[in-house]
Design a protein around this motif. Structure first.
Motif, mmCIF file in Angstrom:
data_model
loop_
_atom_site.group_PDB
_atom_site.id
_atom_site.type_symbol
_atom_site.label_atom_id
_atom_site.label_comp_id
_atom_site.label_asym_id
_atom_site.label_seq_id
_atom_site.Cartn_x
_atom_site.Cartn_y
_atom_site.Cartn_z
ATOM 1 N N GLY A 15 -13.536 64.073 100.122
ATOM 2 C CA GLY A 15 -12.433 64.247 101.067
ATOM 3 C C GLY A 15 -12.057 63.122 101.512
ATOM 4 N N TYR A 16 -12.137 61.911 101.145
ATOM 5 C CA TYR A 16 -11.381 60.700 101.446
ATOM 6 C C TYR A 16 -9.978 60.718 101.101
ATOM 7 C CZ TYR A 16 -16.078 58.814 102.569
ATOM 8 O OH TYR A 16 -17.363 58.606 102.986
ATOM 9 N N GLN A 17 -9.239 60.614 101.985
ATOM 10 C CA GLN A 17 -7.785 60.608 102.111
ATOM 11 C C GLN A 17 -7.322 59.550 101.146
ATOM 12 O OE1 GLN A 17 -5.896 63.315 102.560
ATOM 13 N NE2 GLN A 17 -4.295 62.685 101.547
ATOM 14 N N ALA A 18 -7.782 58.116 101.691
ATOM 15 C CA ALA A 18 -7.278 57.033 101.015
ATOM 16 C C ALA A 18 -7.606 56.984 99.373
ATOM 17 C CB ALA A 18 -8.071 55.714 101.618
ATOM 18 N N ALA A 19 -8.652 57.556 99.108
ATOM 19 C CA ALA A 19 -8.922 57.709 97.711
ATOM 20 C C ALA A 19 -8.246 58.691 96.903
ATOM 21 C CB ALA A 19 -10.342 58.024 97.451
ATOM 22 N N LYS A 20 -7.686 59.694 97.613
ATOM 23 C CA LYS A 20 -6.836 60.800 97.101
ATOM 24 C C LYS A 20 -5.385 60.120 96.793
ATOM 25 C CE LYS A 20 -8.746 64.887 99.184
ATOM 26 N NZ LYS A 20 -8.625 66.180 100.079
ATOM 27 N N VAL A 21 -5.087 59.442 97.833
ATOM 28 C CA VAL A 21 -3.712 58.513 97.594
ATOM 29 C C VAL A 21 -3.585 57.622 96.442
ATOM 30 C CG1 VAL A 21 -2.035 56.864 98.637
ATOM 31 C CG2 VAL A 21 -3.041 59.013 99.968
ATOM 32 N N ASN A 51 8.568 66.748 92.703
ATOM 33 C CA ASN A 51 8.148 67.827 92.710
ATOM 34 C C ASN A 51 6.701 67.552 91.973
ATOM 35 O OD1 ASN A 51 9.617 70.278 94.186
ATOM 36 N ND2 ASN A 51 11.163 68.911 93.039
ATOM 37 N N ALA A 52 6.936 66.986 90.872
ATOM 38 C CA ALA A 52 5.719 66.612 89.972
ATOM 39 C C ALA A 52 4.363 66.043 91.113
ATOM 40 C CB ALA A 52 5.852 65.811 88.887
ATOM 41 N N ASN A 53 4.983 65.152 91.937
ATOM 42 C CA ASN A 53 4.144 64.511 92.960
ATOM 43 C C ASN A 53 3.481 65.620 93.861
ATOM 44 O OD1 ASN A 53 3.334 61.625 92.474
ATOM 45 N ND2 ASN A 53 5.762 61.289 92.478
ATOM 46 N N ILE A 54 4.135 66.429 94.208
ATOM 47 C CA ILE A 54 3.819 67.509 95.217
ATOM 48 C C ILE A 54 2.665 68.125 94.391
ATOM 49 C CG2 ILE A 54 4.292 69.646 96.052
ATOM 50 C CD1 ILE A 54 7.089 68.461 96.614
ATOM 51 N N GLY A 55 2.931 68.615 93.124
ATOM 52 C CA GLY A 55 1.891 69.220 92.325
ATOM 53 C C GLY A 55 0.449 68.437 92.069
ATOM 54 N N LEU A 56 0.893 67.125 91.908
ATOM 55 C CA LEU A 56 -0.072 66.318 91.663
ATOM 56 C C LEU A 56 -1.063 66.240 93.016
ATOM 57 C CD1 LEU A 56 -1.680 63.820 89.981
ATOM 58 C CD2 LEU A 56 -0.063 62.291 91.417
ATOM 59 N N MET A 57 -0.572 66.222 94.122
ATOM 60 C CA MET A 57 -1.291 66.163 95.353
ATOM 61 C C MET A 57 -2.007 67.540 95.398
ATOM 62 S SD MET A 57 -1.397 63.225 95.971
ATOM 63 C CE MET A 57 -2.412 63.259 97.165
ATOM 64 N N LYS A 58 -1.554 68.556 95.146
ATOM 65 C CA LYS A 58 -2.173 69.917 95.229
ATOM 66 C C LYS A 58 -3.168 69.941 94.375
ATOM 67 C CE LYS A 58 2.033 72.775 96.378
ATOM 68 N NZ LYS A 58 2.746 73.926 95.906
ATOM 69 N N PHE A 78 -1.122 71.870 87.664
ATOM 70 C CA PHE A 78 -0.582 71.911 88.845
ATOM 71 C C PHE A 78 0.754 71.210 89.145
ATOM 72 C CE2 PHE A 78 -5.137 72.168 89.720
ATOM 73 C CZ PHE A 78 -5.129 73.145 90.742
ATOM 74 N N ILE A 79 1.052 70.049 88.385
ATOM 75 C CA ILE A 79 2.249 69.567 88.071
ATOM 76 C C ILE A 79 3.074 70.208 87.569
ATOM 77 C CG2 ILE A 79 3.251 67.288 87.211
ATOM 78 C CD1 ILE A 79 0.498 66.020 87.426
ATOM 79 N N LYS A 80 3.072 70.876 86.203
ATOM 80 C CA LYS A 80 3.904 71.661 86.097
ATOM 81 C C LYS A 80 4.356 72.741 86.486
ATOM 82 C CE LYS A 80 2.427 70.570 81.158
ATOM 83 N NZ LYS A 80 1.723 71.267 79.913
ATOM 84 N N GLU A 81 3.514 73.576 87.156
ATOM 85 C CA GLU A 81 3.730 74.753 87.989
ATOM 86 C C GLU A 81 4.568 74.334 89.248
ATOM 87 O OE1 GLU A 81 1.520 77.906 91.136
ATOM 88 O OE2 GLU A 81 0.363 76.448 89.981
ATOM 89 N N SER A 82 4.325 72.959 89.796
ATOM 90 C CA SER A 82 5.316 72.548 90.807
ATOM 91 C C SER A 82 6.773 72.302 90.266
ATOM 92 C CB SER A 82 4.846 71.564 91.513
ATOM 93 O OG SER A 82 5.556 71.007 92.782
ATOM 94 N N ILE A 83 6.786 71.637 89.408
ATOM 95 C CA ILE A 83 8.108 71.352 88.599
ATOM 96 C C ILE A 83 8.926 72.917 88.299
ATOM 97 C CG2 ILE A 83 9.576 70.641 86.466
ATOM 98 C CD1 ILE A 83 7.254 68.591 86.527
ATOM 99 N N GLN A 84 8.161 73.436 87.495
ATOM 100 C CA GLN A 84 8.810 74.784 87.335
ATOM 101 C C GLN A 84 9.134 75.865 88.523
ATOM 102 O OE1 GLN A 84 5.545 76.445 85.027
ATOM 103 N NE2 GLN A 84 6.058 75.076 83.263
ATOM 104 N N GLN A 85 8.338 75.699 89.730
ATOM 105 C CA GLN A 85 8.877 76.381 90.858
ATOM 106 C C GLN A 85 10.125 75.894 91.573
ATOM 107 O OE1 GLN A 85 7.315 79.271 92.299
ATOM 108 N NE2 GLN A 85 8.743 79.485 93.690
ATOM 109 N N ALA A 86 10.273 74.645 91.243
ATOM 110 C CA ALA A 86 11.495 73.769 92.009
ATOM 111 C C ALA A 86 12.701 74.188 90.763
ATOM 112 C CB ALA A 86 11.189 72.495 91.922
#
Length: 90
Positions: A15-21, A51-58, A78-86
């Motif tokens: 759950g460390y946010q800095a590590a996620k970033v 949109n790829a970055n949105i999927g990456l963070m998901k 996750f990345i592909k789904e976000s792009i395809q949705q957009a």
């Protein structure tokens, strides 16, 4: 997978946010390689990247459920789904 990436994954799962970033920043090559596959489908290159970055963070936020060894294989859907949705929202 290197020690640094393994540590980022472990800390992200805890759950460390800095590590996620930092993990997200380290995956920009993956973002680019996947976004390029969708060029010419209606979104600008920057919109593809965003949109790829949105999927990456998901995907990174779902890491606690990950049992896969290869992080790229886990994050790619996750990345592909976000792009395809957009693209479908055009």
């Amino acid at each position: 997978m290197g020690y640094h990436q393994d540590l980022l994954i472990l800390l992200s799962k805890k759950g460390y946010q800095a590590a996620k970033v930092k993990l997200g920043q380290s995956k920009q090559e993956l973002i680019l390689s996947l976004a390029i596959e969708y060029l010419g489908e209606g979104l600008s290159f920057m919109d593809l990247i965003n949109n790829a970055n949105i999927g990456l963070m998901k995907g990174i936020n779902e890491l606690e459920n990950d049992n896969e060894n290869d992080i790229d294989d886990f994050l790619s859907p996750f990345i592909k789904e976000s792009i395809q949705q957009a693209i479908s929202n055009i």
